[in-house]
Design an enzyme around this catalytic site. Structure first.
Site, PDB file in Angstrom:
ATOM      1  N   TRP A 361       0.822  -1.209   0.000  1.00 43.59           N
ATOM      2  CA  TRP A 361       0.000   0.000   0.000  1.00 43.59           C
ATOM      3  C   TRP A 361       0.857   1.260   0.000  1.00 43.59           C
ATOM      4  CZ3 TRP A 361      -1.042   3.291   4.544  1.00 43.59           C
ATOM      5  CH2 TRP A 361      -0.192   3.002   5.618  1.00 43.59           C
ATOM      6  N   ASP A 362       2.165   1.092   0.264  1.00 37.29           N
ATOM      7  CA  ASP A 362       3.081   2.225   0.239  1.00 37.29           C
ATOM      8  C   ASP A 362       2.908   3.044  -1.036  1.00 37.29           C
ATOM      9  OD1 ASP A 362       3.963   0.125   1.885  1.00 37.29           O
ATOM     10  OD2 ASP A 362       6.060   0.703   1.731  1.00 37.29           O
ATOM     11  N   GLU A 488       0.660  -2.177  12.417  1.00 40.45           N
ATOM     12  CA  GLU A 488       0.732  -3.642  12.441  1.00 40.45           C
ATOM     13  C   GLU A 488       0.957  -4.202  13.844  1.00 40.45           C
ATOM     14  OE1 GLU A 488       3.669  -4.551   9.448  1.00 40.45           O
ATOM     15  OE2 GLU A 488       2.750  -3.051   8.156  1.00 40.45           O
ATOM     16  N   LYS A 592       3.176   0.823  16.095  1.00 39.12           N
ATOM     17  CA  LYS A 592       4.348   0.635  15.241  1.00 39.12           C
ATOM     18  C   LYS A 592       4.592   1.845  14.355  1.00 39.12           C
ATOM     19  CE  LYS A 592       6.291  -2.376  11.662  1.00 39.12           C
ATOM     20  NZ  LYS A 592       6.081  -3.530  10.758  1.00 39.12           N
ATOM     21  N   GLN A 593       3.521   2.353  13.786  1.00 35.77           N
ATOM     22  CA  GLN A 593       3.630   3.465  12.845  1.00 35.77           C
ATOM     23  C   GLN A 593       2.350   4.273  12.885  1.00 35.77           C
ATOM     24  OE1 GLN A 593       3.733   0.144  10.089  1.00 35.77           O
ATOM     25  NE2 GLN A 593       2.755   1.460   8.573  1.00 35.77           N
TER      26      GLN A 593
END
Length: 784
Positions: A361-362, A488, A592-593
């Site tokens: 998806w980046d 994630e 995580k992000q």
């Protein structure tokens, strides 16, 4: 991690003035050249020493079984791995019968320069052999942005102080030996000898190899031609076998004489074309390249990049390191997508084999926003690739008992390549990310033809997925349960805010597109009843909110989880996923992000009812101490939102982390390839963060804030056939329309109309001061 600065800081080049063999693999990624179709890692011309040999063709992969301790219904059975195809870079050198190998003898000088304006990698080297012969080697390498199949090298050898016999062996090499994987689960699988020989040829100065992959059945052809200039006593001979084709050039050089080899290399692959057809294809590409010649290829490369930089350059005064880094980022993102042409843009581009060469998806969430406003044709081609993979996505959705299209978490050719359920199949948000990229591309370009022939179908099939994946409860509220959002470390969650809001936007966009294109809607069977159901679901979607804390929840119940024990987590225990069980991560407040913070950036501009400025500030302050940035996708998003909430110093630090991710090897894995999304995020941090750019309701808004560290920031964006330049200095913003009819934008909420060559300057209002948020221990922005 590169502990000391490995590259000189210069505005338009990345220069390495010493050869450090311990950092060779990292530099191979940094110095990689690509056009989105062909990728050459920055290996030394002679082939050895190397960190990771790499020559890639976008889409060429091999299949391998995905092992499971216990099988289960719906598990993907076949993995895909990009492979190192036939290497055309190699030019081996013998100096008076001794191999030119920088591990031996004495390296007098060695410099490599990536020229971002000319699109070439240049090398100058002076070396003394163990027997005492000294030679100077110069090379220039390019991967053509104008001739998709072509890469080329010009290689010169010159004796320094004595008569020297030299032999250059120009080769095509298939099935190179690769180093064993290092145990990092993000690194690519090494497949041994994936190419089966079908044809080899050496005739005069021409070389050709044709191979086919063993399992995926893809045919790869690579051919080379040479122009050799040197003293009269220069001779050539050629030979080939199944995996090597070689032109050997022998000469005796006096000081001041040079042997020069110009090597043109053509690449092609197909899953359908015959061996003779592939041979003809690369021969034709060579003929076209020869017609241009080496100097013509250089001229065309510079012209292509001159045009790109005129539209895309970002100028930054006050931080030379970030100025270099953002141009490095723009160059590599362009390389990743320029000539991909209905192929994926992998997470590493074509700079290395990390992540098995997969696209995630980046691409849609981070890379396409940049390309949409700087190289929109490349963005359209990437989305057409997604359209072309719809059959596989529909099949996957049906396998999961859903309607519409379930796009893969990771893939090369369109089918799901991830065997890990929580962070794979459950990350359904990838469909909404694709839909969002479609909407933003059409809004920025006005490309109705693209919307009609590709966009509507993508929007409809992703909307159908959300309608079948979610459900209305007994109060009519629409929920999407059991999914994984961008974070994630929080898997199989109910009502992930990012996913729900992106799904809402997807559903509404699909209904609107069907209204604009009734014929396409009819072809796809999207009738009024179905479109009404999409709107009902969108308007009723649940957005979790903790009234007591006054913050949005990343997903339902997230704020009642136990907080991660950061005090008992040491600096050497990051990334957490390599030191703690996912079971524990999933049930704690640790991020995580950027996830909820990403939702505010991506969705906040079109769902402002959820995120006013005070709400954004509260949410940002809540999630900052929880976000450990164990992903390279996080820093750029946090930079944007730090700038929006007035924390400009923090935004600068996050911008530096995103910008220097690879130039500083901050995640210790640049050897596997560059972090293309983080590179794109550098542009995002500067343009959307400090420039405050938003695309809202088909128009552009700017809310710029320039930190004290920078004295000036200027950038250009393409929008509806226009080129708008934005320049920020202390306390003011100037908007200049470089081309196109008048454009109305908003500056800090006030309407501004800009006309060609008539700059408009507006003051920037003062910041709202807020307490600075904290970061998790040991996880402050890590750049310099």
């Amino acid at each position: 991690m590169i502990a000391q600065r490995a590259y000189d800081v210069e505005p338009w080049t990345v220069r390495e003035t010493e050869l450090n063999l311990d950092l060779l693999a990292q530099s191979e990624s940094v110095f990689a050249l690509s056009n989105g179709h062909v990728g050459w890692r920055g290996n030394l011309d002679e082939g050895e020493p190397h960190g990771l040999p790499g020559s890639y063709l976008n889409g060429v992969h091999e299949l391998h079984p995905l092992p499971y301790a216990e099988s289960g219904y719906g598990y993907p059975e076949s993995g895909q791995t990009s492979i190192n195809v036939t290497n055309g870079k190699v030019l081996r050198l013998l100096v008076d019968d001794e191999p030119f190998d920088l591990r031996y003898g004495r390296l007098v000088a060695h410099e490599r320069t990536l020229d971002l304006r000319r699109g070439v990698l240049e090398r100058v080297c002076e070396w003394t052999s163990p027997a005492g012969s000294t030679v100077r080697v110069r090379s220039t390498r390019l991967v053509s942005l104008t001739q998709r199949a072509i890469a080329a090298v010009a290689y010169e050898v010159e004796p320094v102080d004595s008569r020297t016999r030299v032999v250059v062996q120009s080769e095509l090499v298939a099935n190179e030996s690769l180093p064993a994987p290092d145990g990092d689960p993000r690194a690519a699988r090494a497949l041994k000898s994936p190419l089966e020989p079908e044809e080899d040829l050496a005739s005069g100065s021409r070389l050709r190899l044709v191979h086919r992959t063993r399992r995926s059945g893809l045919r790869v052809a690579v051919a080379a031609d040479h122009l050799v200039t040197g003293p009269e006593r220069t001779t050539t001979s050629s030979e080939s076998n199944v995996d090597v084709a070689r032109l050997t050039i022998t000469s005796v050089l006096e000081p001041g004489e040079r042997l020069r080899v110009e090597k043109l290399v053509a690449h092609g692959w197909s899953g359908a074309r015959s061996r003779p057809a592939m041979s003809d294809q690369v021969e034709a590409a060579l003929a076209a390249a020869a017609h241009s010649g080496w100097w013509g290829l250089l001229k065309d490369q510079r012209a292509y990049l001159d045009d790109f930089w005129a539209r895309a350059d970002v100028e930054l005064d006050g931080d030379e390191e970030i100025q270099q880094a953002v141009r490095f980022a723009l160059f590599h993102v362009l390389q990743a997508g320029a000539r991909a042409e209905q192929r994926a843009i992998p997470a590493k581009g074509l700079t290395g084999s990390g992540y098995d060469g997969h696209a995630f998806w980046d691409t849609e969430a981070f890379v396409l926003p940049l390309l949409t406003h700087t190289a929109p044709a490349a963005a359209a081609e990437a989305l057409r690739w997604r359209r072309d993979t719809l059959p596989a996505a529909r099949e996957r959705a049906a396998q999961l008992g859903l309607r519409g299209a379930a796009f893969p978490w990771r893939t090369i050719e369109g089918s799901e390549g991830s065997g890990y359920w929580p962070a794979g199949t459950a990350a359904f948000h990838v469909g909404a990310d694709i839909a969002d990229a479609v909407v933003r591309y059409v809004a920025a370009t006005g490309d109705e033809e693209f919307e009609r022939e590709a966009g509507v179908e993508l929007l409809v099939e992703t909307a159908r997925l959300w309608r079948s994946l979610g459900h209305h409860d007994d109060r009519g509220v629409f929920h999407i349960d059991g999914v994984t959002g961008p974070d994630e470390y929080s898997a199989i969650a109910d009502d992930n805010t990012y996913t729900n809001l992106m799904a809402r936007a997807n559903l509404l966009a699909a209904a609107d597109a069907c209204k604009r294109h009734p014929d396409e809607a009819a072809r796809l069977g999207a009738d009024e009843e179905e479109r009404a159901a999409w709107r009902d679901a969108a308007e009723a979607v649940h957005v979790p909110y903790n009234e007591e804390l006054g913050v949005h929840e990343q997903h339902a119940g997230f704020t009642r989880y136990q907080r991660w024990d950061f005090d008992r987590t040491g600096p050497d225990q990051y990334p957490l996923m390599l030191h703690f069980p996912y079971f524990d991560l999933y049930r704690k407040q640790v991020v995580k992000q950027a996830d909820l913070v990403l939702a505010m950036y991506t969705c906040g501009s079109f769902f402002e009812e959820y995120f006013d400025e005070e709400q954004i500030a509260r949410n940002f302050a809540y999630y900052e101490p929880l976000t450990v940035r164990d992903s390279s996708l996080s820093a750029c998003v946090q930079a944007v939102m730090a700038a929006r909430t007035g924390h400009l110093d923090l935004a600068c630090a996050y911008t530096a982390e995103a910008a220097l991710m690879d130039l500083g090897d901050l995640e210790h894995n640049t050897r596997d390839g560059l972090h293309i999304a983080s590179l794109a995020g550098t542009w995002m941090a500067l343009v959307a963060g400090f420039g405050g750019m938003r695309s809202v309701d088909g128009g552009l808004r700017f809310a710029p804030r320039l930190p004290e560290r920078y004295s000036r920031l200027a950038f250009s964006v393409a929008f509806l056939g226009r080129c708008l330049r934005v320049e920020l200095t202390a306390g003011q913003a100037t908007y200049t329309l470089r081309s196109g009819p008048p454009l109305t934008i908003r500056h800090h909420g006030a309407e501004v109309t800009v006309r060609e060559d008539a700059p408009v300057t507006r003051p920037v209002p003062p910041l709202t001061r807020r307490p600075a948020p904290s970061q998790p221990p040991h996880r402050a922005p890590n750049a310099r």
